[in-house]
Every structure is written in structure tokens, then in C-alpha cells.
Design a protein around this motif. Structure first.
Motif, short mmCIF file in Angstrom:
data_model
loop_
_atom_site.label_atom_id
_atom_site.label_comp_id
_atom_site.label_asym_id
_atom_site.label_seq_id
_atom_site.Cartn_x
_atom_site.Cartn_y
_atom_site.Cartn_z
N ALA A 72 0.83 -1.20 0.00
CA ALA A 72 0.00 0.00 0.00
C ALA A 72 0.87 1.26 0.00
CB ALA A 72 -0.92 0.00 1.22
N MET A 73 1.94 1.24 0.80
CA MET A 73 2.85 2.38 0.85
C MET A 73 3.57 2.55 -0.48
SD MET A 73 4.37 1.80 4.71
CE MET A 73 5.45 3.23 4.73
N THR A 74 3.94 1.43 -1.13
CA THR A 74 4.60 1.49 -2.44
C THR A 74 3.68 2.10 -3.49
OG1 THR A 74 5.93 -0.47 -1.90
CG2 THR A 74 5.74 0.13 -4.22
N ASP A 75 2.43 1.64 -3.50
CA ASP A 75 1.46 2.17 -4.45
C ASP A 75 1.22 3.66 -4.24
OD1 ASP A 75 1.23 -0.38 -5.43
OD2 ASP A 75 -0.63 -0.85 -4.35
N GLN A 76 1.16 4.06 -2.98
CA GLN A 76 0.95 5.46 -2.66
C GLN A 76 2.13 6.32 -3.12
OE1 GLN A 76 0.28 6.17 1.50
NE2 GLN A 76 -0.33 8.28 1.20
N THR A 77 3.33 5.78 -2.95
CA THR A 77 4.53 6.51 -3.38
C THR A 77 4.57 6.65 -4.89
OG1 THR A 77 5.76 5.67 -1.46
CG2 THR A 77 7.04 6.50 -3.32
N LYS A 78 4.22 5.56 -5.60
CA LYS A 78 4.18 5.62 -7.06
C LYS A 78 3.17 6.65 -7.55
CE LYS A 78 5.70 0.90 -8.05
NZ LYS A 78 5.30 -0.42 -8.62
N GLN B 62 2.10 11.93 -9.99
CA GLN B 62 1.50 13.26 -9.89
C GLN B 62 2.57 14.34 -9.96
OE1 GLN B 62 -1.70 13.88 -9.96
NE2 GLN B 62 -1.41 16.11 -9.85
N SER B 63 3.70 14.08 -9.31
CA SER B 63 4.80 15.04 -9.33
C SER B 63 5.36 15.19 -10.73
CB SER B 63 5.91 14.58 -8.37
OG SER B 63 5.42 14.55 -7.05
N ILE C 18 3.73 14.76 -13.55
CA ILE C 18 2.75 15.53 -14.33
C ILE C 18 2.92 17.02 -14.07
CG2 ILE C 18 0.30 16.03 -14.61
CD1 ILE C 18 -0.24 13.06 -14.05
N GLU C 19 3.06 17.38 -12.80
CA GLU C 19 3.25 18.78 -12.45
C GLU C 19 4.55 19.33 -13.02
OE1 GLU C 19 1.16 20.75 -11.01
OE2 GLU C 19 -0.34 19.17 -10.75
N ARG C 20 5.59 18.48 -13.02
CA ARG C 20 6.89 18.90 -13.56
C ARG C 20 6.80 19.17 -15.06
NH1 ARG C 20 11.70 17.13 -15.72
NH2 ARG C 20 10.81 15.09 -16.23
N GLN C 21 6.11 18.29 -15.78
CA GLN C 21 5.94 18.46 -17.22
C GLN C 21 5.15 19.73 -17.53
OE1 GLN C 21 7.35 16.85 -19.62
NE2 GLN C 21 8.33 15.29 -18.29
N LYS C 22 4.12 19.99 -16.72
CA LYS C 22 3.34 21.21 -16.90
C LYS C 22 4.20 22.45 -16.70
CE LYS C 22 -1.25 19.44 -15.67
NZ LYS C 22 -2.38 19.55 -14.70
N THR C 23 5.05 22.39 -15.68
CA THR C 23 5.94 23.52 -15.40
C THR C 23 6.90 23.76 -16.55
OG1 THR C 23 5.80 23.08 -13.02
CG2 THR C 23 7.65 24.43 -13.78
N ILE C 24 7.47 22.66 -17.07
CA ILE C 24 8.41 22.77 -18.20
C ILE C 24 7.71 23.38 -19.41
CG2 ILE C 24 9.76 21.44 -19.86
CD1 ILE C 24 10.41 19.50 -17.59
N GLN C 25 6.50 22.91 -19.70
CA GLN C 25 5.74 23.41 -20.83
C GLN C 25 5.44 24.90 -20.68
OE1 GLN C 25 2.11 21.30 -21.55
NE2 GLN C 25 1.58 22.49 -23.38
N ARG C 26 5.07 25.30 -19.47
CA ARG C 26 4.77 26.70 -19.21
C ARG C 26 6.01 27.57 -19.40
NH1 ARG C 26 2.68 25.88 -14.85
NH2 ARG C 26 4.38 26.35 -13.40
N MET C 27 7.14 27.07 -18.94
CA MET C 27 8.39 27.82 -19.09
C MET C 27 8.78 27.94 -20.56
SD MET C 27 10.59 26.26 -15.90
CE MET C 27 12.06 27.18 -16.33
#
Length: 347
Positions: free
Chosen positions: A248-254, A259-260, A262-271
């Protein structure tokens, strides 16, 4: 009993002879009037403190038995009662033998009752009783049955043992029947396994401590330790619980990592979009500058050419025209015509 009158003659009980008191007390026993019977036998003892029959009658009243046969049928321990001891002390040889037979029969019945239980200490007491009354009925056979029963329970407990305490319990049970079958060898084996289980218990306790942590590393180490002792105590159950928690902890970490990302890709695209916008603005500024410079050069060339071919007055007029032309006038009109050129990369 104070002011107690005989049920037969109505006289004060104190006026009765010893035989009459014994007869009266026996009659009250048959009527199950235990307190009245006890009072009569106490009165008899007051007359003669060495009357064994009075003590025996009092024993029957205390045990709530109507007579000897009733006493034998009820598995009640009588040997330790003071009335029994007094009756035996003051009785003749024949009476003592009767008391011994009564006691033996009662003890036998008590032992049979204890043998029927599932409590090992009770069965051991039965064994001791049967072993101590050799020759009475089938005492030897019953003693052997007690040993067999204790041994059987010890084997069950040994096979089910997981902890140090379990093995030591089985060991002590085998020691209750030393010499029976392979009880001695099994007791030694239990002692050895109890030592092994001590080491396993250390590992088990360490695993439980790690398993209470919220760290995935600690939980993983707890799983490894339990995998070393899968058959100890409830290690299998704990192992299953820890594995589920770890997954359960492994799945939560994945999920968190995804999610992180996805956010990183969005930030790169915005930049990237901001950089492209800035680059487009820079190119537009450059085009404007180049256009103004080109206009200025063209105007300058025209003036030069006009000066060579026209009159001085014309040159003066042209120069005045050039001088009166503002930078903004020159930049506004031609720049607008070439704004569309901003899409081209002039770098």
C-alpha cells in the motif's frame, strides 16, 4: 443444642444415654436434619470426648450424608476433617479399618472425578492418589491411565508449541510422567527447542518494533526478519499484514511520483511557452530596429543622390525635409508594413 428435646420421648437431650444419643443423631441424619443431628452428636461428645461413634456421626452431618453408603457415594475429602481424625483416634482397630475403607473409597471416587477432567494438575493429583492406594480396586490400572492421559496432553502441547513458554510448559508436563514411554526424551527436546525459541523471540520482537514504524525501509526490514522465522508464534499472520502495508505504501509513493511528474511536465511546458513568447517579442523589436535603420539608410542615399544631380536649393530642401522627419514618423509607417516579418528568425 440448647433445650433440644428428643423426637421420640420428648425428654431433654442431655438426659439421654450415649447409645440413645447416637440412635437419635442417626435418626436425624436419615431425616436430613443436618444441624439438629450435629447438635445431638456434639451433646454426645460433651458426655464422652473419646466416643468415636459421636465423632463419626458428626462427620456424616458435616458432609450432609445419611450414612456410610451415602458417604462413599459422595466424592468428598474426609481424611483432613477434624471429626474423621478424632473418630480414627478414639476408635478400636475394627472401627479404624472401617474408617480407612471409607476413606479409601472416597479417595478413589475423588480421584476418578479428577481423572475425568482436562486439567493436567487435577489428573496428576488423581495419579498420585491412585499410586498411593495400591491394591484398592483397579488403582494400578487407573494410575497408568493417568500417566497416558498426561503424556497425550503433553505431546499435543509440544506439537503446538511456538514460544519459549509453550515449550517449557510441555517440558514440565512430560516431567510429571518421568519414565513413561519417551517422556524423558521429549522433555529434553522441549528444553532444547525452548532455547531456540528464545533466539527466535528476539528476532520476532525486533520485527514487531520495526513493523510499527511508518518508514518503508523499517517495514521492509521487518518483513525480512519475519521471513527468517515463518513458523514462530504468529509470524505468518504478521508477515501477511506487513506485506500488505508495504504494498500500500509502495502504491501510494508511485501515485505521488506520477502526480509530481505531471506537475513537472506542466511547469516545463509553461516555461517553454514563456521563453517562446519572450523570443517572439525580441524578434519583433529587432525587426523594428532593422526597419528604421533601413529607412534611414535609404533616405540618406536618396539625399546623396539628389545632391549630386539637383541644385543646392533642392539639396537644402531635401536636407530640411530629412531633418524635419522624426524618428517616430519613420518608424511607424514602414514598421507596420513589415510587422508580419516577425515570424521569421533573423538571428
Amino acid at each position: 443444642m440448647e433445650n433440644f428435646n428428643c423426637k421420640k420421648c420428648g425428654r431433654d437431650i442431655e438426659a439421654h444415654s450415649m447409645d440413645e444419643l447416637i440412635e437419635c443423631g442417626s435418626s436425624l441424619l436419615k431425616g436430613r436434619k443436618w444441624n439438629d443431628a450435629k447438635a445431638v452428636f456434639d451433646a454426645a461428645i460433651s458426655k464422652n470426648a473419646e466416643e468415636s461413634r459421636a465423632y463419626f456421626g458428626k462427620l456424616l452431618a458435616e458432609c450432609e450424608c445419611t450414612g456410610e453408603d451415602d458417604l462413599i457415594k459422595h466424592p468428598i475429602n474426609i481424611k483432613d476433617k477434624d471429626s474423621y481424625k478424632k473418630a480414627y483416634q478414639f476408635g478400636d482397630d475394627g472401627f479404624k479399618r472401617d474408617l480407612e475403607n471409607y476413606n479409601a473409597e472416597v479417595s478413589y471416587n475423588v480421584a476418578c472425578q479428577m481423572y475425568a477432567s482436562k486439567d493436567i494438575p487435577s489428573i496428576k493429583s488423581a495419579l498420585d492418589t491412585f499410586a498411593g492406594m495400591t491394591g484398592h480396586k483397579d488403582s494400578e490400572e487407573m494410575a497408568e491411565k493417568c500417566r497416558e492421559k498426561i503424556y497425550g496432553y503433553a505431546v499435543q502441547h509440544m506439537e503446538a508449541a511456538k514460544t519459549e513458554k509453550d515449550f517449557l510448559t510441555a517440558k514440565s508436563e512430560f516431567e510429571l510422567v518421568k519414565g513413561y514411554s519417551d517422556a524423558d526424551a521429549r522433555a529434553a527436546e522441549c528444553a532444547s527447542k525452548s532455547n531456540d525459541s528464545t533466539d527466535k523471540n528476539v528476532i520476532y520482537q525486533e520485527a514487531l518494533k520495526l513493523g510499527r514504524s511508518d518508514s518503508m525501509i523499517d517495514l521492509k526490514n521487518a518483513i525480512k526478519k519475519l521471513e527468517e522465522i515463518p513458523d514462530y508464534n504468529d509470524a505468518k499472520e504478521k508477515l501477511e499484514i506487513f506485506r500488505k502495508r508495504y504494498q500500500a505504501m509502495t502504491d501510494q509513493t508511485k501515485a505521488g511520483n506520477q502526480q509530481s511528474e505531471i506537475e513537472r511536465q506542466k511547469t516545463i511546458q509553461r516555461m517553454q511557452e514563456e521563453e517562446e513568447k519572450k523570443a517572439a517579442q525580441a524578434r519583433t523589436k529587432k525587426l523594428i530596429i532593422y526597419a528604421v535603420a533601413a529607412i534611414a539608410i535609404i533616405a540618406f542615399v536618396i539625399i546623396i543622390l539628389s545632391g549630386n544631380s539637383g541644385s543646392k536649393s533642392d539639396n537644402k530642401d531635401d536636407m530640411a525635409l530629412f531633418e524635419n522627419m522624426s524618428y517616430s514618423d519613420a518608424a511607424n509607417s514602414p514598421a507596420q508594413e513589415i510587422t508580419d516579418l516577425s515570424t521569421y528568425d533573423l538571428m
